[in-house]
Design a protein around this motif. Structure first.
Motif, short mmCIF file in Angstrom:
data_model
loop_
_atom_site.label_atom_id
_atom_site.label_comp_id
_atom_site.label_asym_id
_atom_site.label_seq_id
_atom_site.Cartn_x
_atom_site.Cartn_y
_atom_site.Cartn_z
N VAL A 26 0.10 1.61 -15.06
CA VAL A 26 -1.14 2.38 -15.17
C VAL A 26 -1.43 3.19 -13.92
O VAL A 26 -2.35 4.00 -13.91
N GLY A 27 -0.67 3.00 -12.85
CA GLY A 27 -0.95 3.77 -11.65
C GLY A 27 -0.09 3.35 -10.48
O GLY A 27 0.80 2.52 -10.60
N SER A 28 -0.42 3.95 -9.35
CA SER A 28 0.31 3.66 -8.12
C SER A 28 -0.68 3.66 -6.96
O SER A 28 -1.80 4.15 -7.06
N LEU A 29 -0.23 3.10 -5.84
CA LEU A 29 -1.06 3.05 -4.64
C LEU A 29 -0.16 2.87 -3.43
O LEU A 29 1.03 2.62 -3.56
N LYS A 38 -2.49 -5.85 -3.50
CA LYS A 38 -3.18 -6.58 -4.57
C LYS A 38 -4.68 -6.30 -4.52
O LYS A 38 -5.31 -6.08 -5.56
N LEU A 39 -5.24 -6.29 -3.33
CA LEU A 39 -6.67 -6.02 -3.17
C LEU A 39 -7.00 -4.59 -3.62
O LEU A 39 -7.95 -4.38 -4.38
N TYR A 40 -6.22 -3.62 -3.16
CA TYR A 40 -6.45 -2.23 -3.55
C TYR A 40 -6.35 -2.06 -5.07
O TYR A 40 -7.16 -1.37 -5.68
N ALA A 41 -5.33 -2.68 -5.67
CA ALA A 41 -5.14 -2.55 -7.12
C ALA A 41 -6.36 -3.05 -7.87
O ALA A 41 -6.84 -2.40 -8.80
#
Length: 77
Positions: A26-29, A38-41
């Motif tokens: 569903v996305g990238s970071l 994990k926190l950002y997601a």
């Protein structure tokens, strides 16, 4: 004294909205550690009530078939 900034890694996020559904990207970071990824997601992609979220370093993906480049530059593939 030399100060080195942490290196950002690219991560891909895979989620499942309910049990039995396919796990889909569903996305990238970008993050400097797995824990931050994990926190950002969780913070960035919290628009759904996901039953499962997984992040993986993009560098850990194993290519099977890759597309041909659309444009070739001299010395670049």
């Amino acid at each position: 004294m030399s100060s080195t900034l942490p290196h950002n890694e690219d991560y891909l996020l895979f989620t499942r909205i309910k049990r039995g559904d396919d796990l889909v990207e569903v996305g990238s970071l970008r993050a400097t550690s797995d824990e931050l990824a994990k926190l950002y997601a969780k913070q960035i992609y919290d628009e759904e009530d996901w039953v499962e979220m997984q992040v993986v370093k993009k560098s850990n993906l194993l290519p099977v078939i890759l597309p041909e480049p659309l444009f070739e530059k001299e010395g670049v593939k």
